[in-house]
Write a protein that holds these residues in place. Structure first.
Motif, PDB file in Angstrom:
ATOM      1  N   GLY A  12       0.819  -1.223   0.000  1.00 56.09           N
ATOM      2  CA  GLY A  12       0.000   0.000   0.000  1.00 56.09           C
ATOM      3  C   GLY A  12       0.841   1.257   0.000  1.00 56.09           C
ATOM      4  N   TYR A  13       1.870   1.242   0.876  1.00 52.19           N
ATOM      5  CA  TYR A  13       2.758   2.408   0.907  1.00 52.19           C
ATOM      6  C   TYR A  13       3.487   2.565  -0.417  1.00 52.19           C
ATOM      7  CZ  TYR A  13       2.162   2.820   5.972  1.00 52.19           C
ATOM      8  OH  TYR A  13       1.660   3.004   7.221  1.00 52.19           O
ATOM      9  N   ALA A  14       3.935   1.449  -0.965  1.00 51.09           N
ATOM     10  CA  ALA A  14       4.672   1.525  -2.225  1.00 51.09           C
ATOM     11  C   ALA A  14       3.777   2.025  -3.363  1.00 51.09           C
ATOM     12  CB  ALA A  14       5.255   0.163  -2.567  1.00 51.09           C
ATOM     13  N   SER A  15       2.561   1.499  -3.417  1.00 56.75           N
ATOM     14  CA  SER A  15       1.667   1.948  -4.492  1.00 56.75           C
ATOM     15  C   SER A  15       1.270   3.406  -4.276  1.00 56.75           C
ATOM     16  CB  SER A  15       0.429   1.059  -4.570  1.00 56.75           C
ATOM     17  OG  SER A  15      -0.336   1.192  -3.387  1.00 56.75           O
ATOM     18  N   ALA A  16       1.105   3.794  -3.008  1.00 52.58           N
ATOM     19  CA  ALA A  16       0.772   5.198  -2.744  1.00 52.58           C
ATOM     20  C   ALA A  16       1.926   6.102  -3.125  1.00 52.58           C
ATOM     21  CB  ALA A  16       0.412   5.376  -1.281  1.00 52.58           C
ATOM     22  N   SER A  17       3.151   5.612  -2.886  1.00 53.45           N
ATOM     23  CA  SER A  17       4.293   6.454  -3.232  1.00 53.45           C
ATOM     24  C   SER A  17       4.496   6.554  -4.730  1.00 53.45           C
ATOM     25  CB  SER A  17       5.552   5.945  -2.544  1.00 53.45           C
ATOM     26  OG  SER A  17       5.904   4.680  -3.067  1.00 53.45           O
ATOM     27  N   VAL A  18       4.069   5.539  -5.457  1.00 55.39           N
ATOM     28  CA  VAL A  18       4.213   5.580  -6.921  1.00 55.39           C
ATOM     29  C   VAL A  18       3.087   6.420  -7.543  1.00 55.39           C
ATOM     30  CG1 VAL A  18       4.139   4.180  -9.015  1.00 55.39           C
ATOM     31  CG2 VAL A  18       5.445   3.415  -7.045  1.00 55.39           C
ATOM     32  N   ILE A  19       1.869   6.225  -7.014  1.00 45.32           N
ATOM     33  CA  ILE A  19       0.706   6.911  -7.602  1.00 45.32           C
ATOM     34  C   ILE A  19       0.548   8.331  -7.045  1.00 45.32           C
ATOM     35  CG2 ILE A  19      -1.810   6.808  -7.809  1.00 45.32           C
ATOM     36  CD1 ILE A  19      -1.569   3.792  -7.669  1.00 45.32           C
ATOM     37  N   SER A  20       0.948   8.542  -5.824  1.00 49.86           N
ATOM     38  CA  SER A  20       0.703   9.833  -5.185  1.00 49.86           C
ATOM     39  C   SER A  20       1.290  11.030  -5.922  1.00 49.86           C
ATOM     40  CB  SER A  20       1.164   9.801  -3.739  1.00 49.86           C
ATOM     41  OG  SER A  20       2.545   9.633  -3.658  1.00 49.86           O
ATOM     42  N   PRO A  21       2.462  10.910  -6.526  1.00 52.09           N
ATOM     43  CA  PRO A  21       2.939  12.099  -7.256  1.00 52.09           C
ATOM     44  C   PRO A  21       2.015  12.451  -8.422  1.00 52.09           C
ATOM     45  CG  PRO A  21       4.757  10.600  -6.889  1.00 52.09           C
ATOM     46  CD  PRO A  21       3.504   9.910  -6.439  1.00 52.09           C
ATOM     47  N   LEU A  22       1.404  11.425  -9.002  1.00 48.95           N
ATOM     48  CA  LEU A  22       0.515  11.709 -10.121  1.00 48.95           C
ATOM     49  C   LEU A  22      -0.807  12.310  -9.651  1.00 48.95           C
ATOM     50  CD1 LEU A  22       1.098   8.465 -12.202  1.00 48.95           C
ATOM     51  CD2 LEU A  22       2.137  10.705 -12.543  1.00 48.95           C
ATOM     52  N   VAL A  23      -1.308  11.812  -8.504  1.00 49.29           N
ATOM     53  CA  VAL A  23      -2.604  12.265  -8.018  1.00 49.29           C
ATOM     54  C   VAL A  23      -2.462  13.552  -7.210  1.00 49.29           C
ATOM     55  CG1 VAL A  23      -4.558  11.651  -6.539  1.00 49.29           C
ATOM     56  CG2 VAL A  23      -3.498   9.941  -7.999  1.00 49.29           C
ATOM     57  N   TYR A  24      -1.563  13.551  -6.262  1.00 49.46           N
ATOM     58  CA  TYR A  24      -1.462  14.680  -5.347  1.00 49.46           C
ATOM     59  C   TYR A  24      -0.389  15.685  -5.747  1.00 49.46           C
ATOM     60  CZ  TYR A  24      -4.285  11.735  -2.292  1.00 49.46           C
ATOM     61  OH  TYR A  24      -5.283  10.962  -1.782  1.00 49.46           O
ATOM     62  N   VAL A  26       2.913  15.124  -5.145  1.00 47.05           N
ATOM     63  CA  VAL A  26       3.839  15.092  -4.020  1.00 47.05           C
ATOM     64  C   VAL A  26       5.245  15.251  -4.559  1.00 47.05           C
ATOM     65  CG1 VAL A  26       4.660  13.731  -2.080  1.00 47.05           C
ATOM     66  CG2 VAL A  26       2.285  13.615  -2.772  1.00 47.05           C
ATOM     67  N   ASN A  27       6.024  15.956  -3.803  1.00 45.70           N
ATOM     68  CA  ASN A  27       7.417  16.137  -4.225  1.00 45.70           C
ATOM     69  C   ASN A  27       8.238  14.888  -3.914  1.00 45.70           C
ATOM     70  OD1 ASN A  27       7.969  16.238  -1.514  1.00 45.70           O
ATOM     71  ND2 ASN A  27       8.299  18.448  -1.463  1.00 45.70           N
ATOM     72  N   ALA A  28       9.428  14.819  -4.410  1.00 45.34           N
ATOM     73  CA  ALA A  28      10.297  13.648  -4.276  1.00 45.34           C
ATOM     74  C   ALA A  28      10.711  13.422  -2.829  1.00 45.34           C
ATOM     75  CB  ALA A  28      11.522  13.800  -5.159  1.00 45.34           C
ATOM     76  N   GLY A  29      10.894  14.441  -2.033  1.00 45.78           N
ATOM     77  CA  GLY A  29      11.294  14.305  -0.626  1.00 45.78           C
ATOM     78  C   GLY A  29      10.201  13.630   0.193  1.00 45.78           C
ATOM     79  N   ASP A  30       8.937  14.012  -0.079  1.00 42.80           N
ATOM     80  CA  ASP A  30       7.839  13.369   0.637  1.00 42.80           C
ATOM     81  C   ASP A  30       7.704  11.902   0.242  1.00 42.80           C
ATOM     82  OD1 ASP A  30       7.249  15.661   2.007  1.00 42.80           O
ATOM     83  OD2 ASP A  30       5.642  16.286   0.622  1.00 42.80           O
ATOM     84  N   ALA A  31       7.906  11.622  -1.016  1.00 44.65           N
ATOM     85  CA  ALA A  31       7.830  10.234  -1.496  1.00 44.65           C
ATOM     86  C   ALA A  31       8.936   9.395  -0.882  1.00 44.65           C
ATOM     87  CB  ALA A  31       7.903  10.197  -3.011  1.00 44.65           C
ATOM     88  N   GLN A  32      10.123   9.994  -0.803  1.00 43.81           N
ATOM     89  CA  GLN A  32      11.244   9.260  -0.203  1.00 43.81           C
ATOM     90  C   GLN A  32      10.980   9.028   1.282  1.00 43.81           C
ATOM     91  OE1 GLN A  32      15.035  11.192  -0.638  1.00 43.81           O
ATOM     92  NE2 GLN A  32      16.176   9.356  -0.024  1.00 43.81           N
ATOM     93  N   ALA A  33      10.422   9.969   2.005  1.00 41.79           N
ATOM     94  CA  ALA A  33      10.104   9.813   3.418  1.00 41.79           C
ATOM     95  C   ALA A  33       9.045   8.737   3.617  1.00 41.79           C
ATOM     96  CB  ALA A  33       9.636  11.138   3.995  1.00 41.79           C
ATOM     97  N   ALA A  34       8.049   8.716   2.734  1.00 44.33           N
ATOM     98  CA  ALA A  34       7.014   7.685   2.820  1.00 44.33           C
ATOM     99  C   ALA A  34       7.629   6.308   2.565  1.00 44.33           C
ATOM    100  CB  ALA A  34       5.907   7.971   1.822  1.00 44.33           C
ATOM    101  N   HIS A  35       8.551   6.250   1.629  1.00 40.74           N
ATOM    102  CA  HIS A  35       9.228   4.977   1.341  1.00 40.74           C
ATOM    103  C   HIS A  35      10.046   4.522   2.552  1.00 40.74           C
ATOM    104  CE1 HIS A  35      11.347   1.805  -0.687  1.00 40.74           C
ATOM    105  NE2 HIS A  35      12.519   2.408  -0.490  1.00 40.74           N
ATOM    106  N   ASP A  37       9.488   5.345   5.687  1.00 44.56           N
ATOM    107  CA  ASP A  37       8.533   4.945   6.717  1.00 44.56           C
ATOM    108  C   ASP A  37       7.996   3.539   6.463  1.00 44.56           C
ATOM    109  OD1 ASP A  37       8.851   7.315   8.036  1.00 44.56           O
ATOM    110  OD2 ASP A  37       7.019   8.243   7.226  1.00 44.56           O
ATOM    111  N   ALA A  38       7.699   3.250   5.211  1.00 43.49           N
ATOM    112  CA  ALA A  38       7.184   1.924   4.863  1.00 43.49           C
ATOM    113  C   ALA A  38       8.241   0.852   5.109  1.00 43.49           C
ATOM    114  CB  ALA A  38       6.728   1.889   3.416  1.00 43.49           C
TER     115      ALA A  38
END
Length: 159
Positions: A12-24, A26-35, A37-38
């Motif tokens: 879920g975290y991985a798919s959110a981190s992949v899809i979230s930049p397209l939907v929301y 999100v910048n790369a730093g937030d995606a890396q932090a989510a990764h 955390d996961a």
């Protein structure tokens, strides 16, 4: 089960981190932090699963150790009871043999007393014939040689 939940969370975290930049957006730093955390959550879940397995193995070892101790104690008790039971049986057998020996000895003593009581009135009748036992027919054996044919000179008796 925890591993499965951790895996689903990771996916879920991985798919959110992949899809979230397209939907929301999100910048790369937030995606890396989510990764990160996961990944940390997945490691925590894996560590918890491993610790649970270690606790389960330790509990199994303790259970088996206690079961072996109880079996050994039960066997020791059975062996001890059997030993003391055989000692008691042997002591009872010895006591029974001693009781029978004492009873037989009492019967023999009673019979001897009874026989002496019956023989007492006739004791005087044996006196005139007492010499025949030492010298049969009134003749003594020369030089201490025993009389022929036994003590009475009549026949050899083996009792």
């Amino acid at each position: 089960m925890r591993f499965l939940i951790a895996f689903v969370a990771l996916v879920g975290y991985a798919s959110a981190s992949v899809i979230s930049p397209l939907v929301y957006g999100v910048n790369a730093g937030d995606a890396q932090a989510a990764h990160i955390d996961a990944a940390v959550a997945a490691q925590d879940n894996a560590r918890a699963w491993g610790e649970g397995q270690a606790r389960a193995a330790e509990a199994a070892v303790q259970f088996n150790t206690e079961a072996v101790r109880q079996v050994a104690e039960t066997n020791r008790d059975l062996q001890e009871n059997a030993y003391w039971g055989s000692v008691a049986a042997n002591q009872n057998a010895v006591a029974a043999a001693q009781s029978h020996a004492a009873a037989a000895s009492g019967v023999v003593a009673a019979r001897a007393g009874l026989a002496a009581g019956y023989a007492a009135p006739y004791a005087g009748f044996a006196a005139p014939y007492a010499g025949y036992a030492a010298a049969p027919y009134g003749i003594a054996a020369p030089y201490g040689i025993a009389a022929p044919y036994g003590a009475h000179g009549l026949a050899y008796r083996g009792w």
